[in-house]
Scaffold this motif. Structure first.
Motif, PDB file in Angstrom:
ATOM      1  N   ASN A   1     -10.054  -5.024   5.211  1.00  0.00           N
ATOM      2  CA  ASN A   1     -10.534  -5.386   6.552  1.00  0.00           C
ATOM      3  C   ASN A   1      -9.728  -4.719   7.660  1.00  0.00           C
ATOM      4  OD1 ASN A   1     -12.625  -7.000   5.594  1.00  0.00           O
ATOM      5  ND2 ASN A   1     -11.293  -8.773   5.409  1.00  0.00           N
ATOM      6  N   ASP A   2      -8.432  -4.522   7.440  1.00  0.00           N
ATOM      7  CA  ASP A   2      -7.576  -3.886   8.443  1.00  0.00           C
ATOM      8  C   ASP A   2      -7.484  -2.371   8.258  1.00  0.00           C
ATOM      9  OD1 ASP A   2      -6.964  -6.336   9.631  1.00  0.00           O
ATOM     10  OD2 ASP A   2      -5.315  -6.688   8.232  1.00  0.00           O
ATOM     11  N   LYS A   3      -8.063  -1.854   7.147  1.00  0.00           N
ATOM     12  CA  LYS A   3      -7.962  -0.423   6.808  1.00  0.00           C
ATOM     13  C   LYS A   3      -6.498   0.017   6.791  1.00  0.00           C
ATOM     14  CE  LYS A   3     -12.460  -0.149   6.949  1.00  0.00           C
ATOM     15  NZ  LYS A   3     -12.898  -1.473   6.589  1.00  0.00           N
ATOM     16  N   LEU A   4      -5.651  -0.791   6.133  1.00  0.00           N
ATOM     17  CA  LEU A   4      -4.208  -0.598   6.144  1.00  0.00           C
ATOM     18  C   LEU A   4      -3.675  -0.438   4.726  1.00  0.00           C
ATOM     19  CD1 LEU A   4      -1.438  -0.749   7.621  1.00  0.00           C
ATOM     20  CD2 LEU A   4      -1.566  -3.221   7.324  1.00  0.00           C
ATOM     21  N   MET A   5      -3.026   0.691   4.459  1.00  0.00           N
ATOM     22  CA  MET A   5      -2.366   0.914   3.176  1.00  0.00           C
ATOM     23  C   MET A   5      -0.867   0.836   3.397  1.00  0.00           C
ATOM     24  SD  MET A   5      -2.746   3.962   0.457  1.00  0.00           S
ATOM     25  CE  MET A   5      -1.901   3.875  -1.100  1.00  0.00           C
ATOM     26  N   MET A   6      -0.182   0.113   2.541  1.00  0.00           N
ATOM     27  CA  MET A   6       1.260  -0.063   2.662  1.00  0.00           C
ATOM     28  C   MET A   6       1.948   0.329   1.359  1.00  0.00           C
ATOM     29  SD  MET A   6       1.372  -3.666   4.736  1.00  0.00           S
ATOM     30  CE  MET A   6       0.118  -4.445   3.718  1.00  0.00           C
ATOM     31  N   VAL A   7       3.064   1.037   1.483  1.00  0.00           N
ATOM     32  CA  VAL A   7       3.898   1.423   0.350  1.00  0.00           C
ATOM     33  C   VAL A   7       5.319   1.072   0.752  1.00  0.00           C
ATOM     34  CG1 VAL A   7       4.749   3.339  -1.052  1.00  0.00           C
ATOM     35  CG2 VAL A   7       2.389   3.354  -0.231  1.00  0.00           C
ATOM     36  N   GLY A   8       6.048   0.366  -0.099  1.00  0.00           N
ATOM     37  CA  GLY A   8       7.410   0.031   0.303  1.00  0.00           C
ATOM     38  C   GLY A   8       8.217  -0.662  -0.768  1.00  0.00           C
ATOM     39  N   THR A   9       9.485  -0.829  -0.427  1.00  0.00           N
ATOM     40  CA  THR A   9      10.399  -1.556  -1.291  1.00  0.00           C
ATOM     41  C   THR A   9      10.526  -2.988  -0.783  1.00  0.00           C
ATOM     42  OG1 THR A   9      12.403  -1.081  -0.039  1.00  0.00           O
ATOM     43  CG2 THR A   9      11.703   0.564  -1.662  1.00  0.00           C
ATOM     44  N   GLN A  10      11.004  -3.864  -1.604  1.00  0.00           N
ATOM     45  CA  GLN A  10      11.210  -5.258  -1.229  1.00  0.00           C
ATOM     46  C   GLN A  10      12.701  -5.600  -1.145  1.00  0.00           C
ATOM     47  OE1 GLN A  10       7.837  -5.721  -0.195  1.00  0.00           O
ATOM     48  NE2 GLN A  10       8.613  -7.762  -0.526  1.00  0.00           N
ATOM     49  N   HIS A  11      13.554  -4.609  -1.094  1.00  0.00           N
ATOM     50  CA  HIS A  11      15.000  -4.819  -1.024  1.00  0.00           C
ATOM     51  C   HIS A  11      15.493  -4.487   0.374  1.00  0.00           C
ATOM     52  CE1 HIS A  11      15.533  -5.449  -5.306  1.00  0.00           C
ATOM     53  NE2 HIS A  11      14.637  -4.489  -5.487  1.00  0.00           N
ATOM     54  N   ALA A  12      16.444  -5.246   0.882  1.00  0.00           N
ATOM     55  CA  ALA A  12      16.985  -5.012   2.219  1.00  0.00           C
ATOM     56  C   ALA A  12      17.585  -3.618   2.349  1.00  0.00           C
ATOM     57  CB  ALA A  12      18.036  -6.066   2.554  1.00  0.00           C
ATOM     58  N   SER A  13      18.090  -3.059   1.268  1.00  0.00           N
ATOM     59  CA  SER A  13      18.699  -1.724   1.317  1.00  0.00           C
ATOM     60  C   SER A  13      17.779  -0.654   0.710  1.00  0.00           C
ATOM     61  CB  SER A  13      20.044  -1.734   0.592  1.00  0.00           C
ATOM     62  OG  SER A  13      19.854  -2.111  -0.765  1.00  0.00           O
ATOM     63  N   GLY A  14      16.510  -0.959   0.595  1.00  0.00           N
ATOM     64  CA  GLY A  14      15.562  -0.047  -0.043  1.00  0.00           C
ATOM     65  C   GLY A  14      15.341   1.231   0.739  1.00  0.00           C
ATOM     66  N   ILE A  15      15.089   2.313   0.033  1.00  0.00           N
ATOM     67  CA  ILE A  15      14.825   3.633   0.603  1.00  0.00           C
ATOM     68  C   ILE A  15      13.493   4.120   0.049  1.00  0.00           C
ATOM     69  CG2 ILE A  15      15.602   6.034   0.697  1.00  0.00           C
ATOM     70  CD1 ILE A  15      18.461   4.961   0.336  1.00  0.00           C
ATOM     71  N   LEU A  16      12.667   4.704   0.911  1.00  0.00           N
ATOM     72  CA  LEU A  16      11.371   5.242   0.511  1.00  0.00           C
ATOM     73  C   LEU A  16      11.405   6.755   0.670  1.00  0.00           C
ATOM     74  CD1 LEU A  16       8.386   4.629  -0.256  1.00  0.00           C
ATOM     75  CD2 LEU A  16       7.914   4.589   2.181  1.00  0.00           C
ATOM     76  N   LYS A  17      11.025   7.491  -0.383  1.00  0.00           N
ATOM     77  CA  LYS A  17      10.962   8.947  -0.328  1.00  0.00           C
ATOM     78  C   LYS A  17       9.548   9.397  -0.648  1.00  0.00           C
ATOM     79  CE  LYS A  17      15.656  10.249  -1.374  1.00  0.00           C
ATOM     80  NZ  LYS A  17      16.458  11.317  -1.912  1.00  0.00           N
ATOM     81  N   LEU A  18       9.077  10.375   0.117  1.00  0.00           N
ATOM     82  CA  LEU A  18       7.812  11.031  -0.184  1.00  0.00           C
ATOM     83  C   LEU A  18       8.166  12.437  -0.643  1.00  0.00           C
ATOM     84  CD1 LEU A  18       5.649   9.929   2.857  1.00  0.00           C
ATOM     85  CD2 LEU A  18       5.732   8.921   0.579  1.00  0.00           C
ATOM     86  N   ARG A  19       7.565  12.848  -1.749  1.00  0.00           N
ATOM     87  CA  ARG A  19       7.875  14.155  -2.321  1.00  0.00           C
ATOM     88  C   ARG A  19       6.644  15.040  -2.318  1.00  0.00           C
ATOM     89  NH1 ARG A  19      11.898  12.934  -7.383  1.00  0.00           N
ATOM     90  NH2 ARG A  19      13.722  12.577  -6.068  1.00  0.00           N
ATOM     91  N   SER A  20       6.913  16.343  -2.280  1.00  0.00           N
ATOM     92  CA  SER A  20       5.825  17.320  -2.358  1.00  0.00           C
ATOM     93  C   SER A  20       6.139  18.309  -3.467  1.00  0.00           C
ATOM     94  CB  SER A  20       5.646  18.008  -0.999  1.00  0.00           C
ATOM     95  OG  SER A  20       6.827  18.679  -0.625  1.00  0.00           O
ATOM     96  N   GLY A  21       5.695  19.546  -3.355  1.00  0.00           N
ATOM     97  CA  GLY A  21       5.779  20.559  -4.393  1.00  0.00           C
ATOM     98  C   GLY A  21       6.972  20.479  -5.318  1.00  0.00           C
ATOM     99  N   ASN A  22       6.706  20.320  -6.609  1.00  0.00           N
ATOM    100  CA  ASN A  22       7.710  20.317  -7.666  1.00  0.00           C
ATOM    101  C   ASN A  22       8.765  19.229  -7.496  1.00  0.00           C
ATOM    102  OD1 ASN A  22       8.570  21.275 -10.119  1.00  0.00           O
ATOM    103  ND2 ASN A  22       9.914  22.821  -9.232  1.00  0.00           N
ATOM    104  N   GLY A  23       8.382  18.084  -6.931  1.00  0.00           N
ATOM    105  CA  GLY A  23       9.295  16.953  -6.789  1.00  0.00           C
ATOM    106  C   GLY A  23      10.322  17.100  -5.687  1.00  0.00           C
ATOM    107  N   THR A  24      10.086  17.996  -4.734  1.00  0.00           N
ATOM    108  CA  THR A  24      11.024  18.214  -3.633  1.00  0.00           C
ATOM    109  C   THR A  24      10.867  17.108  -2.600  1.00  0.00           C
ATOM    110  OG1 THR A  24      10.848  20.594  -3.949  1.00  0.00           O
ATOM    111  CG2 THR A  24      11.725  19.856  -1.844  1.00  0.00           C
ATOM    112  N   ASP A  25      11.990  16.517  -2.166  1.00  0.00           N
ATOM    113  CA  ASP A  25      11.939  15.485  -1.138  1.00  0.00           C
ATOM    114  C   ASP A  25      11.392  16.067   0.152  1.00  0.00           C
ATOM    115  OD1 ASP A  25      13.096  13.822  -2.972  1.00  0.00           O
ATOM    116  OD2 ASP A  25      15.057  13.751  -2.013  1.00  0.00           O
TER     117      ASP A  25
END
Length: 86
Positions: free
Chosen positions: A20-44
């Protein structure tokens, strides 16, 4: 929703979508969590730390042909440019 966990933590990270909100969420549930998105050949490509600071590995292209150039070794040479050919 997709939930990632372990024996000691049932919800360490998750991916969810709210239709209904057209909202996709990706994340960690830890206070110190880090999110990385990678592209070609696993490069950050982008890292978002626990303080919501984003670090990009290359040039950042934004609307209106704005390019933020972070490739210069000397920070004094790093610049923001406008290009007609983007």
């Amino acid at each position: 929703s997709i939930v990632f966990g372990s024996a000691s933590d049932l919800n360490g990270a998750n991916i969810s979508y709210e239709y209904n909100d057209k909202l996709m969420m990706v994340g960690t549930q830890h206070a110190s969590g880090i999110l990385k998105l990678r592209s070609g050949n696993g490069t950050d490509a982008m890292t978002i730390d626990a303080s919501q600071n984003a670090t990009f590995a290359g040039d950042v292209k934004v609307i209106n042909n704005l390019v933020i150039d972070s490739t210069a070794a000397d920070t004094a040479e790093q610049k923001i440019q406008f290009h007609d050919d983007c």
